[in-house]
Write an enzyme that holds these catalytic residues in place. Structure first.
Site, PDB file in Angstrom:
ATOM      1  N   ASP A 107      28.759 -12.200  30.837  1.00 18.19           N
ATOM      2  CA  ASP A 107      28.430 -11.454  29.624  1.00 18.19           C
ATOM      3  C   ASP A 107      28.699 -12.349  28.413  1.00 18.19           C
ATOM      4  O   ASP A 107      29.766 -12.984  28.318  1.00 18.19           O
ATOM      5  CB  ASP A 107      29.280 -10.182  29.538  1.00 18.19           C
ATOM      6  CG  ASP A 107      28.833  -9.266  28.416  1.00 18.19           C
ATOM      7  OD1 ASP A 107      27.943  -8.439  28.662  1.00 18.19           O
ATOM      8  OD2 ASP A 107      29.372  -9.397  27.291  1.00 18.19           O
ATOM      9  N   ILE A 108      27.711 -12.436  27.496  1.00 17.96           N
ATOM     10  CA  ILE A 108      27.881 -13.232  26.276  1.00 17.96           C
ATOM     11  C   ILE A 108      28.853 -12.519  25.355  1.00 17.96           C
ATOM     12  O   ILE A 108      28.673 -11.323  25.037  1.00 17.96           O
ATOM     13  CB  ILE A 108      26.532 -13.453  25.580  1.00 17.96           C
ATOM     14  CG1 ILE A 108      25.558 -14.170  26.518  1.00 17.96           C
ATOM     15  CG2 ILE A 108      26.711 -14.247  24.282  1.00 17.96           C
ATOM     16  CD1 ILE A 108      24.141 -14.259  25.990  1.00 17.96           C
ATOM     17  N   ASN A 167      23.726 -10.450  16.985  1.00 11.99           N
ATOM     18  CA  ASN A 167      22.500  -9.773  16.558  1.00 11.99           C
ATOM     19  C   ASN A 167      22.633  -9.226  15.142  1.00 11.99           C
ATOM     20  O   ASN A 167      21.720  -9.348  14.322  1.00 11.99           O
ATOM     21  CB  ASN A 167      22.162  -8.628  17.527  1.00 11.99           C
ATOM     22  CG  ASN A 167      21.311  -9.084  18.700  1.00 11.99           C
ATOM     23  OD1 ASN A 167      20.617 -10.086  18.621  1.00 11.99           O
ATOM     24  ND2 ASN A 167      21.379  -8.345  19.793  1.00 11.99           N
ATOM     25  N   ASP A 224      17.612 -13.458  20.592  1.00 17.08           N
ATOM     26  CA  ASP A 224      16.748 -13.844  21.711  1.00 17.08           C
ATOM     27  C   ASP A 224      16.897 -15.328  22.035  1.00 17.08           C
ATOM     28  O   ASP A 224      16.897 -15.728  23.209  1.00 17.08           O
ATOM     29  CB  ASP A 224      15.285 -13.533  21.374  1.00 17.08           C
ATOM     30  CG  ASP A 224      14.991 -12.034  21.360  1.00 17.08           C
ATOM     31  OD1 ASP A 224      15.836 -11.269  21.863  1.00 17.08           O
ATOM     32  OD2 ASP A 224      13.928 -11.649  20.844  1.00 17.08           O
ATOM     33  N   GLU A 241      22.728  -8.482  27.330  1.00 16.27           N
ATOM     34  CA  GLU A 241      23.289  -9.835  27.278  1.00 16.27           C
ATOM     35  C   GLU A 241      24.026 -10.192  28.564  1.00 16.27           C
ATOM     36  O   GLU A 241      24.814 -11.145  28.608  1.00 16.27           O
ATOM     37  CB  GLU A 241      24.256  -9.968  26.087  1.00 16.27           C
ATOM     38  CG  GLU A 241      25.552  -9.191  26.224  1.00 16.27           C
ATOM     39  CD  GLU A 241      25.462  -7.746  25.738  1.00 16.27           C
ATOM     40  OE1 GLU A 241      26.498  -7.178  25.387  1.00 16.27           O
ATOM     41  OE2 GLU A 241      24.340  -7.182  25.712  1.00 16.27           O
TER      42      GLU A 241
END
Length: 347
Positions: free
Chosen positions: A216-217, A224, A233, A259
């Site tokens: 997971d980022i 965002n 993106d 993500e």
């Protein structure tokens, strides 16, 4: 061509195709007697054919190689390479890479024995000298119909082969689209779950290790909100490419949603999987993506990711759902203890 097939094609040729107009078709006349060559040419001339001539088998083969005739009318008995031998060569090279289909009418002064031999070698028709010119004209027309039918069949088969190749190409494209995440180019969740089931069963059958990683980022929502969704993106694509290039070729990496990414590492025991996860984490930590802010000022944005990993065989992970849950719990443990780290499920 087998005799039954030859007769069937001749019957079709008599009943179909243009009835009269074969003008412009090329007829190769082969005979060591120039008077016979002239006799055949003059007898067929009213039909508008284009004629080529050869006085022996060697000249005939040279003429065929120089330009494929639509029909060969050939004497059987000639010095050197005879008509039967030339017919054998022509029919042996009837494929698309050779001469293609060229009908052959053999002419001879001999009777039945020669006819049987010629037909068995693939001659399409046979005339015994002397023959009536009207009969020759009718047989030539029939052979040209046969040639036209065969050429049309070859063309249809070629078109069909092309259509099948195109259909297969499009099928492969659709299959790839159905398996692929459009944004990152990775496999999608649906395909991953299909493969997970297969790899889990293989691991259980052979008692071979299989590790599952969830990634997971970190702080992706803030990325965002701060830099905009188009930049978000870019981050997803960069992380996907980095993880893909860091893992092995045999490892299966997919975008799991948002993500979150997921990977299967076949034949990766716990310590192997942990090292692989650390390599991926470190590669993502080194990423710096340029973001152009207001006024054209460029800012370098750093990234981190948290990873959770679980490995089977394990006594407490008897189903794919349990393996997924263990990796997911490990991921949240990594995020809950500070992010930018790897947490491994303890069997």
């Amino acid at each position: 061509m087998p005799e039954a097939e030859r007769k069937r094609m001749l019957e079709v040729a008599r009943r179909s195709g243009p009835a009269n107009d074969f003008s412009g078709r090329t007829v190769l006349i082969v005979d060591d007697d120039p008077a016979q060559v002239k006799h055949v040419r003059e007898g067929l001339a009213p039909h508008g054919y284009v004629f080529k001539e050869a006085l022996d088998g060697a000249q005939a083969l040279s003429a065929i190689r120089a330009g494929r005739p639509d029909l060969i009318v050939m004497d059987v008995e000639m010095p050197g390479l005879g008509g039967v031998e030339v017919c054998r060569i022509v029919k042996a090279n009837a494929g698309e890479g050779g001469f293609g289909f060229i009908p052959v009418i053999l002419m001879t002064a001999r009777q039945a024995a020669g006819k049987v031999e010629g037909l068995e070698l693939g001659a399409d028709d046979y005339l015994v000298k002397p023959f009536d010119m009207l009969e020759l004209g009718a047989r030539v027309k029939s052979m040209l119909r046969l040639k036209a039918l065969q050429d049309a069949l070859v063309e249809k088969n070629r078109e069909l082969e092309w259509a099948n190749r195109e259909l297969d190409r499009r099928r492969q494209e659709l299959l790839a689209l159905s398996r692929t995440d459009a944004l990152t180019g990775l496999f999608n969740r649906r395909y991953f779950e299909e493969r997970l089931s297969e790899e889990f069963m293989r691991s259980r059958r052979y008692r071979s290790p299989l590790s599952l990683v969830m990634l997971d980022i970190d702080h992706f929502k803030n990325i965002n909100d701060s830099y905009g969704h188009p930049f978000g993106d870019e981050v997803l694509r960069a992380v996907a490419q980095t993880a893909r290039s860091t893992l092995r070729e045999v490892d299966l990496l997919a975008r799991y949603g948002g993500e979150e990414f997921i990977a299967l590492l076949p034949e990766a025991a716990p310590q192997d999987a942990l090292r692989a996860c650390e390599r991926v984490r470190e590669a993502i930590e080194k990423l710096e993506l340029p973001w152009q802010g207001p006024g054209g000022v460029t800012q370098m944005v750093k990234l981190t990711a948290s990873l959770g990993v679980a490995t089977v065989p394990a006594d407490d992970l008897q189903e794919t759902e349990a393996l997924l849950r263990a990796a997911d719990v490990s991921l949240y443990s990594a995020k809950g203890t500070g992010r930018n780290r790897v947490h491994q499920h303890a069997a």
